[in-house]
Scaffold this motif. Structure first.
Motif, PDB file in Angstrom:
ATOM      1  N   GLU A 222      56.444  37.893  43.664  1.00  0.00           N
ATOM      2  CA  GLU A 222      56.789  36.473  43.701  1.00  0.00           C
ATOM      3  C   GLU A 222      56.333  35.827  45.005  1.00  0.00           C
ATOM      4  O   GLU A 222      55.853  34.687  45.017  1.00  0.00           O
ATOM      5  N   ILE A 223      56.464  36.559  46.120  1.00  0.00           N
ATOM      6  CA  ILE A 223      55.991  36.048  47.410  1.00  0.00           C
ATOM      7  C   ILE A 223      54.475  35.873  47.387  1.00  0.00           C
ATOM      8  O   ILE A 223      53.934  34.847  47.838  1.00  0.00           O
ATOM      9  N   VAL A 224      53.772  36.871  46.868  1.00  0.00           N
ATOM     10  CA  VAL A 224      52.308  36.806  46.831  1.00  0.00           C
ATOM     11  C   VAL A 224      51.844  35.677  45.916  1.00  0.00           C
ATOM     12  O   VAL A 224      50.895  34.948  46.238  1.00  0.00           O
ATOM     13  N   GLU A 225      52.501  35.517  44.787  1.00  0.00           N
ATOM     14  CA  GLU A 225      52.096  34.447  43.866  1.00  0.00           C
ATOM     15  C   GLU A 225      52.298  33.071  44.497  1.00  0.00           C
ATOM     16  O   GLU A 225      51.445  32.180  44.356  1.00  0.00           O
ATOM     17  N   THR A 226      53.385  32.896  45.216  1.00  0.00           N
ATOM     18  CA  THR A 226      53.605  31.625  45.919  1.00  0.00           C
ATOM     19  C   THR A 226      52.523  31.389  46.955  1.00  0.00           C
ATOM     20  O   THR A 226      51.975  30.278  47.074  1.00  0.00           O
ATOM     21  N   GLY A 227      52.175  32.425  47.718  1.00  0.00           N
ATOM     22  CA  GLY A 227      51.112  32.294  48.715  1.00  0.00           C
ATOM     23  C   GLY A 227      49.767  31.994  48.098  1.00  0.00           C
ATOM     24  O   GLY A 227      48.992  31.184  48.618  1.00  0.00           O
ATOM     25  N   LEU A 228      49.482  32.632  46.963  1.00  0.00           N
ATOM     26  CA  LEU A 228      48.192  32.421  46.303  1.00  0.00           C
ATOM     27  C   LEU A 228      48.071  30.995  45.781  1.00  0.00           C
ATOM     28  O   LEU A 228      47.026  30.347  45.954  1.00  0.00           O
ATOM     29  N   THR A 229      49.115  30.500  45.148  1.00  0.00           N
ATOM     30  CA  THR A 229      49.041  29.172  44.533  1.00  0.00           C
ATOM     31  C   THR A 229      49.103  28.048  45.565  1.00  0.00           C
ATOM     32  O   THR A 229      48.686  26.919  45.267  1.00  0.00           O
ATOM     33  N   SER A 230      49.612  28.345  46.769  1.00  0.00           N
ATOM     34  CA  SER A 230      49.702  27.302  47.799  1.00  0.00           C
ATOM     35  C   SER A 230      48.676  27.486  48.916  1.00  0.00           C
ATOM     36  O   SER A 230      48.760  26.828  49.952  1.00  0.00           O
ATOM     37  N   ARG A 231      47.698  28.350  48.717  1.00  0.00           N
ATOM     38  CA  ARG A 231      46.807  28.721  49.805  1.00  0.00           C
ATOM     39  C   ARG A 231      45.937  27.571  50.313  1.00  0.00           C
ATOM     40  O   ARG A 231      45.537  27.552  51.482  1.00  0.00           O
ATOM     41  N   LYS A 232      45.641  26.591  49.476  1.00  0.00           N
ATOM     42  CA  LYS A 232      44.774  25.493  49.928  1.00  0.00           C
ATOM     43  C   LYS A 232      45.494  24.554  50.892  1.00  0.00           C
ATOM     44  O   LYS A 232      44.850  23.743  51.557  1.00  0.00           O
ATOM     45  N   SER A 233      46.819  24.687  50.974  1.00  0.00           N
ATOM     46  CA  SER A 233      47.539  23.940  52.005  1.00  0.00           C
ATOM     47  C   SER A 233      47.393  24.611  53.366  1.00  0.00           C
ATOM     48  O   SER A 233      47.654  24.002  54.403  1.00  0.00           O
ATOM     49  N   VAL A 234      46.982  25.879  53.362  1.00  0.00           N
ATOM     50  CA  VAL A 234      46.720  26.609  54.604  1.00  0.00           C
ATOM     51  C   VAL A 234      45.317  26.310  55.094  1.00  0.00           C
ATOM     52  O   VAL A 234      45.091  26.026  56.275  1.00  0.00           O
ATOM     53  N   HIS A 235      44.354  26.348  54.164  1.00  0.00           N
ATOM     54  CA  HIS A 235      42.959  26.017  54.478  1.00  0.00           C
ATOM     55  C   HIS A 235      42.302  25.527  53.199  1.00  0.00           C
ATOM     56  O   HIS A 235      42.502  26.135  52.130  1.00  0.00           O
ATOM     57  N   PRO A 236      41.554  24.435  53.250  1.00  0.00           N
ATOM     58  CA  PRO A 236      41.009  23.841  52.018  1.00  0.00           C
ATOM     59  C   PRO A 236      40.064  24.751  51.248  1.00  0.00           C
ATOM     60  O   PRO A 236      39.837  24.530  50.055  1.00  0.00           O
ATOM     61  N   SER A 237      39.527  25.774  51.877  1.00  0.00           N
ATOM     62  CA  SER A 237      38.626  26.691  51.177  1.00  0.00           C
ATOM     63  C   SER A 237      39.363  27.544  50.158  1.00  0.00           C
ATOM     64  O   SER A 237      38.755  28.080  49.227  1.00  0.00           O
ATOM     65  N   GLY A 238      40.670  27.715  50.339  1.00  0.00           N
ATOM     66  CA  GLY A 238      41.431  28.619  49.480  1.00  0.00           C
ATOM     67  C   GLY A 238      41.214  30.082  49.808  1.00  0.00           C
ATOM     68  O   GLY A 238      41.675  30.959  49.075  1.00  0.00           O
ATOM     69  N   LYS A 239      40.555  30.368  50.918  1.00  0.00           N
ATOM     70  CA  LYS A 239      40.200  31.749  51.256  1.00  0.00           C
ATOM     71  C   LYS A 239      41.172  32.411  52.226  1.00  0.00           C
ATOM     72  O   LYS A 239      40.972  33.555  52.625  1.00  0.00           O
ATOM     73  N   ILE A 240      42.217  31.683  52.623  1.00  0.00           N
ATOM     74  CA  ILE A 240      43.211  32.228  53.550  1.00  0.00           C
ATOM     75  C   ILE A 240      44.598  32.041  52.951  1.00  0.00           C
ATOM     76  O   ILE A 240      44.951  30.949  52.511  1.00  0.00           O
ATOM     77  N   ILE A 241      45.370  33.121  52.920  1.00  0.00           N
ATOM     78  CA  ILE A 241      46.754  33.069  52.463  1.00  0.00           C
ATOM     79  C   ILE A 241      47.659  33.343  53.653  1.00  0.00           C
ATOM     80  O   ILE A 241      47.394  34.250  54.452  1.00  0.00           O
ATOM     81  N   ALA A 242      48.734  32.571  53.784  1.00  0.00           N
ATOM     82  CA  ALA A 242      49.712  32.790  54.845  1.00  0.00           C
ATOM     83  C   ALA A 242      51.052  33.152  54.234  1.00  0.00           C
ATOM     84  O   ALA A 242      51.556  32.442  53.357  1.00  0.00           O
ATOM     85  N   PHE A 243      51.615  34.265  54.670  1.00  0.00           N
ATOM     86  CA  PHE A 243      52.962  34.666  54.268  1.00  0.00           C
ATOM     87  C   PHE A 243      53.904  34.439  55.440  1.00  0.00           C
ATOM     88  O   PHE A 243      53.538  34.671  56.598  1.00  0.00           O
ATOM     89  N   ASP A 244      55.128  34.014  55.147  1.00  0.00           N
ATOM     90  CA  ASP A 244      56.141  33.846  56.189  1.00  0.00           C
ATOM     91  C   ASP A 244      56.833  35.152  56.519  1.00  0.00           C
ATOM     92  O   ASP A 244      57.574  35.239  57.493  1.00  0.00           O
ATOM     93  N   GLN A 245      56.630  36.180  55.689  1.00  0.00           N
ATOM     94  CA  GLN A 245      57.173  37.504  55.948  1.00  0.00           C
ATOM     95  C   GLN A 245      56.223  38.537  55.357  1.00  0.00           C
ATOM     96  O   GLN A 245      55.478  38.235  54.426  1.00  0.00           O
ATOM     97  N   PHE A 246      56.251  39.730  55.917  1.00  0.00           N
ATOM     98  CA  PHE A 246      55.383  40.775  55.370  1.00  0.00           C
ATOM     99  C   PHE A 246      55.954  41.285  54.061  1.00  0.00           C
ATOM    100  O   PHE A 246      57.168  41.389  53.879  1.00  0.00           O
ATOM    101  N   CYS A 247      55.066  41.630  53.135  1.00  0.00           N
ATOM    102  CA  CYS A 247      55.431  42.354  51.918  1.00  0.00           C
ATOM    103  C   CYS A 247      54.182  43.088  51.436  1.00  0.00           C
ATOM    104  O   CYS A 247      53.060  42.727  51.810  1.00  0.00           O
ATOM    105  N   PRO A 248      54.329  44.141  50.628  1.00  0.00           N
ATOM    106  CA  PRO A 248      53.153  44.792  50.042  1.00  0.00           C
ATOM    107  C   PRO A 248      52.425  43.779  49.159  1.00  0.00           C
ATOM    108  O   PRO A 248      53.005  43.243  48.219  1.00  0.00           O
TER     109      PRO A 248
END
Length: 346
Positions: A222-248
């Motif tokens: 669920e954390i990874v899916e949230t990061g994937l779907t919101s990744r363009k708010s981190v960088h417009p390329s969509g090539k960077i994902i940011a997590f607020d906490q570590f998870c596998p």
């Protein structure tokens, strides 16, 4: 109350020892050397209300097998309606579902027919829990299928060198070692006590796998899916994902990319996340979850450089390190890790 006597298979007669047990039903499996699949099958049945107090009968006597309420790994019959679950008979080719090709063992058969209820019992979930089917499928892939593959003698690594099933615990070999050595005393009583140890061993690891899948693996997804779907708010390329906490995240990311039909031009290349010391990491996404080859490693000029020398070279404050292979690096802050990821895209 039922009176059960241990049968001496070698002499074909009952020994003088008797076990008096409370048991409404009987679970039958074969006597002699035991294996991981029937040990796990018995454990799973014991999680169900109708078999939790059942007597375990280890025998090859046809009359005893016929008298049992449910039979696993012996008897030459697979028939759900008759509660017979053997897989050794000619023509047996049952698999978990249409997406799997591994022939089932007795463990797989019990899991296929009773696994949802077993998992619900282990987790104290209702059968309509929204995650139940997902846990059921994942536990088969990560744990139970290995029992099926090993017991049926299926090579884990066929010609294309991609594993046909997972066997992360080598539990079948550990169960095998619970059998008496070739030069130790071996009789029905010794084997029965050793078999109970095998049931406990397989059950402990099965329970741990179920709980991990339900309580750690799915929340990470669920954390990874949230990061994937919101990744363009981190960088417009969509090539960077940011997590607020570590998870596998590796396995989840590759699965979710496929499920979300992410275009090749927009697949993530870098993940940033805080580590256990509250500093930040940047990690290159591997080509596959098991691969050591990155989609795009961190810049070659940064590799093996640390601290102020790396900050000066990269022109990014707070750098800590970049691994010599370029798959991971560190920075003191989120902004610094993000800056490293953005510059690495160039």
């Amino acid at each position: 109350m039922k009176r059960w006597r241990v049968k001496d298979e070698s002499e074909g007669k009952l020994t003088s020892s008797e076990l008096i047990v409370m048991a409404a039903k009987q679970i039958a499996t074969h006597s002699g050397t035991f294996h991981a699949d029937e040990a796990l099958a018995v454990f799973m049945l014991q999680q169900l209300n109708e078999y939790k107090d059942a007597l375990i009968v280890r025998t090859r006597d046809e009359a005893a097998i016929a008298a049992a309420n449910i039979v696993v790994d012996v008897g030459g019959i697979y028939d759900f309606l008759r509660a017979r679950f053997d897989h050794h008979q000619r023509g047996f080719n049952e698999t978990f579902d249409a997406n799997h090709s591994t022939k089932l063992s007795s463990a797989g058969l019990i899991y296929k027919h009773f696994g949802l209820r077993v998992i619900a019992a282990v987790l104290a979930w209702d059968l309509d829990h929204p995650r139940l089917n997902q846990v059921h499928a994942k536990v088969y892939d990560d744990f139970v299928e290995g029992f099926d593959g090993v017991d049926n003698g299926i090579s884990q690594y066929p010609a294309d060198l991609r594993p046909k099933y997972r066997d992360g615990t080598s539990i079948s070999s550990r169960v095998a070692k619970l059998n008496p050595w070739w030069n130790q005393e071996s009789n029905d009583a010794v084997l029965f006590n050793s078999f109970l140890k095998a049931v406990a061993l397989t059950g402990e690891e099965f329970t741990e796998r179920v709980k991990y899948t339900a309580l750690a693996w799915i929340p990470a997804r669920e954390i990874v899916e949230t990061g994937l779907t919101s990744r363009k708010s981190v960088h417009p390329s969509g090539k960077i994902i940011a997590f607020d906490q570590f998870c596998p995240w590796k396995e989840h990311l590759h699965i979710l990319e496929s499920e979300h039909s992410i275009p090749e031009a927009e697949v993530p290349l870098y993940i940033i996340y805080p580590d256990e010391t509250k500093k930040w990491r940047i990690q290159a996404v591997p080509q596959s979850p098991e691969s050591f080859v990155s989609r795009k490693a961190l810049p070659e000029a940064w590799r093996g450089i640390r601290d102020s020398a790396l900050s000066e070279l990269s022109e990014i404050p707070g750098c800590i390190f970049v691994h010599a292979s370029g798959f991971i690096g560190g920075n003191l802050t989120r902004d610094g890790a993000l800056a490293m990821a953005i510059k690495s895209l160039e």
